[in-house]
Enzyme design. Structure first.
Site, PDB file in Angstrom:
ATOM      1  N   THR A 131       0.877  -1.169   0.000  1.00  0.00           N
ATOM      2  CA  THR A 131       0.000   0.000   0.000  1.00  0.00           C
ATOM      3  C   THR A 131       0.911   1.215   0.000  1.00  0.00           C
ATOM      4  OG1 THR A 131      -1.748  -1.131   1.200  1.00  0.00           O
ATOM      5  CG2 THR A 131      -1.742   1.274   1.313  1.00  0.00           C
ATOM      6  N   LYS A 166      -6.662   1.292  -3.877  1.00  0.00           N
ATOM      7  CA  LYS A 166      -6.428   0.788  -2.520  1.00  0.00           C
ATOM      8  C   LYS A 166      -6.505   1.940  -1.511  1.00  0.00           C
ATOM      9  CE  LYS A 166      -4.634  -1.588   0.986  1.00  0.00           C
ATOM     10  NZ  LYS A 166      -5.452  -2.432   1.842  1.00  0.00           N
TER      11      LYS A 166
END
Lengths: 296, 296
Positions: free
Chosen positions: A95, A168
């Site tokens: 991420t 995300k």
């Protein structure tokens, strides 16, 4: 059988490598913590002594390091990029920010493909091969990576390089607002002298049931510090001015992280140890099974 | 058959009165909007010309007005309290502050019982008699009110007077952080040039699925302004310093409310009309079915 390199054997990576081994891939692994490598070689992986070594001869390299560790794991003499051969593909599962992805893209060796493939779902999902993988990149690159990433759950193609981490981060806004909001609801319980247990019981009856269940799921732990760091990445990508709810959530999660030593796993967000400082030391408040409101 | 007074026939009240009529109670109704009274008398309710008149001769009076309207509906010559007889019970269903409840309690006529009974669940749940009612007050008072409130769904007794609204506000923190967080996720989609539709599709795959489903449920609408007002009540009860995530959420929801005229219902939080000002007028951004990320 495909030759896979895997760098980053933390909470997620250590639960994902076994799925690759079960699919009969040859998996070469590296982590900065040697014990993590040993745990994987015990299952049949091959240990490497650097990210570059794990990447050498691999058809597909997967990196699952925290965003801040991306430069260290990928660049320089011992980094993943130095080890990769033309025609191979690198899938970054971190991420991270679209900017970090673009920076990596600009430094790729000739002929090496890059995709981003961040994950939705925690360690329980990683264990059960039930992750959602947000796969992003060119058609050539995603075609190389998808059959490998497929071992981890369901792959969803979302667009060009960088769109994986973008989506995300976007979905993280809601999930993290709900998680930090859960801590803030318990803060209000402290302000009003109410019971944590009743609060959690009531929340479990409504649309937030899944969030509460996840926060209390001891089989799906997550270091609270990792959630706070994810907020840092989110704000770096989106800007504090654009994301004031996330900015407030980040401050609250860092406060909760720093309130206890060692920092609690996420499930402990529901404990009194992560309360606001002025409530933290009031015995009897915020305990499960507490009688309820005071002063009536 | 019990004689019930019902004051406040808005989105919720208008869907709750029919359940009382079906249970064969005699229901006397009042609202400041005459047309709302007519809609209920058409179903068998008796119209009243003031809150006091609706409360007169009632065994149980239910008030379902917005928090800011509580003083006007309850106090003064024509207010509910002026109409109630000793031995009767008043159930306040509003999402309000514990302080407002205590103020009302201090002004109750002799022998009149007060409970607070805020509701969890929106208009869909009100229609289907599937609300959760957080009932709070003395044993005598709750015993009088519970058989009537039972018609609206499941009654959960949570403690002494004021604890109903306390737990309602506490659970609101998480629900509203998630709802405002959904708007902020779409703000980040605008910042990153991503698609609203893909964002909503991805969120519907994770732990926030119930929140997204609720936000998109056109059978469970909610005026966006009402959500913003609920944030005001929440902050009044808990304090901005204690609830920074909610404070940021409140500001974002008021901005969304004021961005469009008439203010959108909650479902429209997912529309581009409620985006940050600098994105709102960029055609082609944030539209469902949009191609996706730019600039790759």
């Amino acid at each position: 059988m495909v030759a896979v390199g895997f760098v980053g054997l933390g909470d997620m990576g250590s639960r994902m490598v076994p799925h690759l081994l079960r699919a009969n891939h040859r998996v070469s692994v590296f982590d900065v913590v040697p014990g993590r490598i040993d745990a994987m070689t015990a299952l049949g992986a091959v240990g490497a002594d650097s990210p570059a070594a794990a990447a050498r001869d691999a058809d597909v390299v997967i990196s699952a390091v925290m965003s801040a560790d991306i430069p260290g794991a990928h660049l320089g003499e011992g980094g993943i990029l130095a080890g990769m051969r033309p025609g191979a593909a690198l899938a970054v599962l971190s991420t991270t920010t679209p900017a970090m992805l673009q920076s990596l893209a600009s430094q790729m060796p000739a002929g090496v493909h890059l995709v981003d493939a961040p994950l939705i779902g925690g360690v329980r999902y990683a264990s059960e091969a039930a992750l959602t993988v947000l796969l992003a990149g060119s058609d050539d690159a995603t075609a190389l990576a998808e059959p490998i990433l497929d071992a981890f759950g369901q792959v969803v193609r979302v667009g060009p390089l960088g769109s994986g981490v973008a989506y995300k981060l976007i979905t993280n806004v809601v999930v993290m607002a709900a998680e930090a909001g859960l801590r803030e609801a318990l803060d209000l319980a402290d302000v009003l002298g109410a019971s944590y247990q009743t609060t959690l019981d009531l929340l479990a009856r409504g649309p937030m049931a899944a969030v509460v269940k996840r926060a209390l799921d001891r089989d799906n732990p997550r270091a609270l510090r990792d959630s706070a760091v994810d907020f840092d990445v989110l704000l770096a990508a989106g800007g504090e001015d654009n994301l004031p709810i996330s900015a407030a959530g980040r401050r609250r999660l860092w406060a909760a992280t720093e309130a206890t030593s060692p920092p609690p796993v996420f499930v402990d967000l529901t404990s009194h140890a992560t309360a606001l400082p002025r409530f933290r030391n009031e015995p009897g408040r915020g305990q499960a099974g507490e009688p309820g409101l005071h002063g009536e």
